[in-house]
Each structure stands twice: as C-alpha cells, then as structure tokens.
Scaffold this motif. Structure first.
Motif, PDB file in Angstrom:
ATOM      1  N   GLU A  61       0.838  -1.197   0.000  1.00 49.35           N
ATOM      2  CA  GLU A  61       0.000   0.000   0.000  1.00 49.35           C
ATOM      3  C   GLU A  61       0.875   1.250   0.000  1.00 49.35           C
ATOM      4  O   GLU A  61       1.882   1.321   0.717  1.00 49.35           O
ATOM      5  CB  GLU A  61      -0.905   0.008   1.229  1.00 49.35           C
ATOM      6  CG  GLU A  61      -1.962  -1.076   1.243  1.00 49.35           C
ATOM      7  CD  GLU A  61      -2.969  -0.921   0.112  1.00 49.35           C
ATOM      8  OE1 GLU A  61      -3.421   0.226  -0.114  1.00 49.35           O
ATOM      9  OE2 GLU A  61      -3.277  -1.916  -0.556  1.00 49.35           O
ATOM     10  N   VAL A  62       0.485   2.241  -0.807  1.00 46.29           N
ATOM     11  CA  VAL A  62       1.238   3.495  -0.905  1.00 46.29           C
ATOM     12  C   VAL A  62       0.284   4.657  -0.641  1.00 46.29           C
ATOM     13  O   VAL A  62      -0.785   4.744  -1.244  1.00 46.29           O
ATOM     14  CB  VAL A  62       1.880   3.659  -2.295  1.00 46.29           C
ATOM     15  CG1 VAL A  62       2.601   5.002  -2.407  1.00 46.29           C
ATOM     16  CG2 VAL A  62       2.849   2.514  -2.570  1.00 46.29           C
ATOM     17  N   THR A  63       0.683   5.548   0.252  1.00 45.15           N
ATOM     18  CA  THR A  63      -0.112   6.720   0.601  1.00 45.15           C
ATOM     19  C   THR A  63       0.772   7.953   0.536  1.00 45.15           C
ATOM     20  O   THR A  63       1.928   7.930   0.992  1.00 45.15           O
ATOM     21  CB  THR A  63      -0.687   6.590   2.027  1.00 45.15           C
ATOM     22  OG1 THR A  63      -1.470   5.402   2.109  1.00 45.15           O
ATOM     23  CG2 THR A  63      -1.553   7.795   2.378  1.00 45.15           C
ATOM     24  N   LEU A  64       0.262   9.032  -0.027  1.00 49.79           N
ATOM     25  CA  LEU A  64       0.997  10.288  -0.087  1.00 49.79           C
ATOM     26  C   LEU A  64       0.346  11.306   0.834  1.00 49.79           C
ATOM     27  O   LEU A  64      -0.855  11.579   0.724  1.00 49.79           O
ATOM     28  CB  LEU A  64       1.011  10.830  -1.523  1.00 49.79           C
ATOM     29  CG  LEU A  64       1.678  12.210  -1.708  1.00 49.79           C
ATOM     30  CD1 LEU A  64       3.175  12.131  -1.425  1.00 49.79           C
ATOM     31  CD2 LEU A  64       1.428  12.751  -3.119  1.00 49.79           C
ATOM     32  N   LEU A  65       1.137  11.886   1.726  1.00 51.62           N
ATOM     33  CA  LEU A  65       0.710  13.004   2.560  1.00 51.62           C
ATOM     34  C   LEU A  65       1.359  14.259   1.999  1.00 51.62           C
ATOM     35  O   LEU A  65       2.591  14.369   1.967  1.00 51.62           O
ATOM     36  CB  LEU A  65       1.128  12.786   4.015  1.00 51.62           C
ATOM     37  CG  LEU A  65       0.834  13.939   4.989  1.00 51.62           C
ATOM     38  CD1 LEU A  65      -0.679  14.128   5.153  1.00 51.62           C
ATOM     39  CD2 LEU A  65       1.499  13.693   6.332  1.00 51.62           C
TER      40      LEU A  65
END
Length: 383
Positions: A61-65
């Motif tokens: 899983e990849v998440t960008l903040l």
C-alpha cells in the motif's frame, strides 16, 4: 494521467523496494526524497521543498501526505491512489498528521525506515518527525535503500538517458559556433538551454555552469555574465535532461591561440579520463575509478590542481542538484555494476597561472568497457 513509464515498469520497481524492505525487516518506509517518489510512482513536482511524505507499507500500500497545491499534481502524474492533505495554517505540524496516518495503518510499535538524507526533509521537519514518532515506532535510517535501486537503470530508463545524452550533444552543437572573441556568455547559455528545451527536454537539477576568464576556474554557477576576449577560456558544464533523467558533459573551450599550459592540462585531462574509462567496469569500485584519476593526475604533477572527486552517478534527479550517489572519491567501496549511468569529469584548475581545463562525459556501464553516450569527440575546442 501523465505517466512516463508503464504499469509493469512501476510494479517491478515496487517489487524491488518491497524485497529490500523485507530484507531490512521494515514494516513501512517513509519516503521524503522526490527522486524516490518519482521512481516509485511517477509523482512529479517541486512541492517537496515543503513537508510531504510517501508511506510505503510492506503490504504494498502506498499513501501520499502532501499539501493541497500538490493534490492534482499527484493525481495527474502518479499512480498513487491514496492522497491525504495536511492543511496549511498557523502552527501546523504535518508530522503529527503523519503519525495519525501511521496509527490508522496499525504501524504503532512497528519498524519504520526513514529517508533522512534528502533535501526533501529539512532539519526542522526532521526534528518534528522524530519528536512525533520517537515513542511511536522504531525508526531506522533507510536513506540508501531507494538510491541503490535507482542506480541500476532499467531498459526504459536507459532509453530516456540516451535521449538526454542526445540533447546534451545538441547543446554543445549550439554553443561551439558562438565561442569566439566578442561573444557574450548570455548568448552561449541561452543557445545551450534552448537546444534542450527545443528537443523536448526539461530543466536541469541545477544551473548550468558557465564562466570565462578567471571565472573559468569555478566549478559552480554564479550570477553575472561576461564577454569573451581574444585568447580567452570558458568552462561549461551542462546536462541534457529528458523526463528528469540527466546526461552531463563538461568542457573548457578556448578562443585564439592556446597557451602551452592549456595544452599541457588538456593532455593530462584526456589521459585521466581514459584511465577512468579503463577502471569503470564491473568488478571494480567507485573508489577504483577515483584512484585511476588520482594516479593520472599525480603522473602529470597536478595533485594540487585536481579535486577530491571525479564524478558520480546520474539519473532522474530534482533540484537543487543533479548529482546522484554513488560518487567517485577515494576508497568508495560501492561496486560498479552494469546499467549504471555515470558522469566522469576531469577538472584541473591552476590558480597560479589562472589556467582552467576540464573534460567530462556520461557513460553507460556494461560488462567490459563502458559506453560513451556522447557523439562528440574529446578534441580541444578552440574558437
């Protein structure tokens, strides 16, 4: 969506990263280097000068903040599906919002790798990060994981590097007719950068270096332009850039009659570059390449006029610098491997006689001799 690589290419890169994370026993990685984000997902911005973080979990899983200004940028240029915005406001602390995201992903007490060694994480933000997470999880400095993966280029990346090298050659083609007495450095610089833009290229990771007269002894950009004189010298360092991939070159060119010292330093630079080429092959290290450079300079009695590094890896890089790791410096144990793109520069600056001489070009490594990516010869340029 404006991706420069297909889905399989990006999936392969993620698999490489996840394998490295498994080896390092990491539950997640916090990417702060823009180069890492671009390599992994295609995400393309200059908003990394503010706080932003890409979370990569061991599940894939990849998440960008990031900030609101980069929301559409991320949607348009990357394959990241989960984008979370931290709000610009007085006394904002995005590290705390990052902690909340990590909590939601059940990473409390986990082992998390952090890219500390990057311009994408300022010292202030790094302190905020450590303050927020030092009792939340075990933090490991994982700054070198993605750069080592990025150093080996895929066939798709090599195609972009070769295009960048073509643009670098085009820039030199544009410059050579202008290098003569009475020419303004501004015209030379405009012609070189214009040739790259006209060829579909990008801005470089740092400014082109241009300096004549005594400024030819500088190997950094500085503001201010000069008009070339009779029997003058001009040092140029530039890079063709395509899809952010760089192919750098370096030359010192002359107007009028070369001095004996110029000719002496030119022959030494050419011999040193040939020695570096010989060492730039699998089975050797980056330190071995520097040692070849240092020995050639010693043989020419130029130890006091050379630098303490003679090149570095190149790839997709962002401001403030196009230099990538590893570098050619003394005793660097990093191995030369096939499919690296490496820039070797021979820089000789004789302050006693105010004489400059440089030669540099980009190579693609392979089994055996490296491939020079420039169509230009190493002949001394005299206008």
């Amino acid at each position: 969506m404006a991706l420069h690589f297909d889905g399989q290419e990006l999936a392969d890169r993620k698999s490489l990263l996840l394998a490295e994370m498994q080896t390092a026993k990491l539950d997640a990685m916090l990417l702060f280097a823009q180069e890492s984000m671009y390599w992994l997902t295609g995400y393309d911005t200059f908003g990394f000068c503010f706080f932003q973080c890409m979370i990569v979990e061991k599940t894939g899983e990849v998440t960008l903040l990031t900030r609101s200004a980069d929301l559409r940028q991320a949607r348009h240029t990357s394959n990241v599906e989960t984008i979370v915005i931290w709000e610009d406001r007085a006394n904002a602390n995005p590290a705390r919002e990052l902690k909340e995201l990590l909590t939601e992903r059940d990473l409390l007490g986990g082992r998390i790798g952090v890219e500390y060694d990057t311009h994408g994480l300022t010292a202030k933000n790094g302190r905020l990060l450590d303050d927020a997470l030092n009792t939340f999880a075990k933090l490991d400095d994982a700054s070198q994981i993605v750069p080592r993966l990025r150093a080996i280029k895929s066939p798709a990346e090599i195609a972009y590097v070769k295009k960048a090298a073509e643009l670098a050659d085009n820039a030199l083609d544009a410059a050579i007719p202008l290098i003569k007495a009475g020419a303004d450095e501004s015209r030379i610089l405009a012609a070189m950068q214009g040739a790259i833009f006209e060829g579909g290229g990008d801005y470089p990771g740092n400014e082109f270096i241009i300096g004549s007269g005594e400024d030819a002894l500088l190997c950094r950009y500085k503001s201010g332009r000069r008009v070339l004189e009779d029997n003058d010298q001009i040092t140029l360092e530039w890079a063709g850039v395509y899809r952010h991939y760089h192919a750098a070159m370096m030359r010192t060119a002359l107007t009028g009659k070369p001095t004996d010292r110029h000719l002496e330093l030119y022959e030494a630079a050419k011999a040193a570059l040939a020695a570096c080429e010989e060492a730039m092959r699998p089975g050797n290290t980056f330190g071995d390449v520097f040692a070849a450079h240092a020995q050639a300079m010693a043989d020419a009695d130029l130890i006091r006029h050379r630098l303490n590094a003679c090149g570095y890896s190149l790839g997709a890089h962002f401001t403030p610098c196009w230099m990538d790791m590893p570098m050619f410096f003394a005793a660097n144990p990093e191995p030369i491997q096939p499919n690296m793109t490496l820039f070797a520069h021979m820089i000789i600056m004789d302050s006693e006689t105010q004489t400059a001489m440089t030669l540099g070009q980009t190579y693609l490594t392979q089994e055996g001799d490296p491939v020079n990516l420039s169509r230009h010869t190493l002949d001394l340029i005299v206008g």
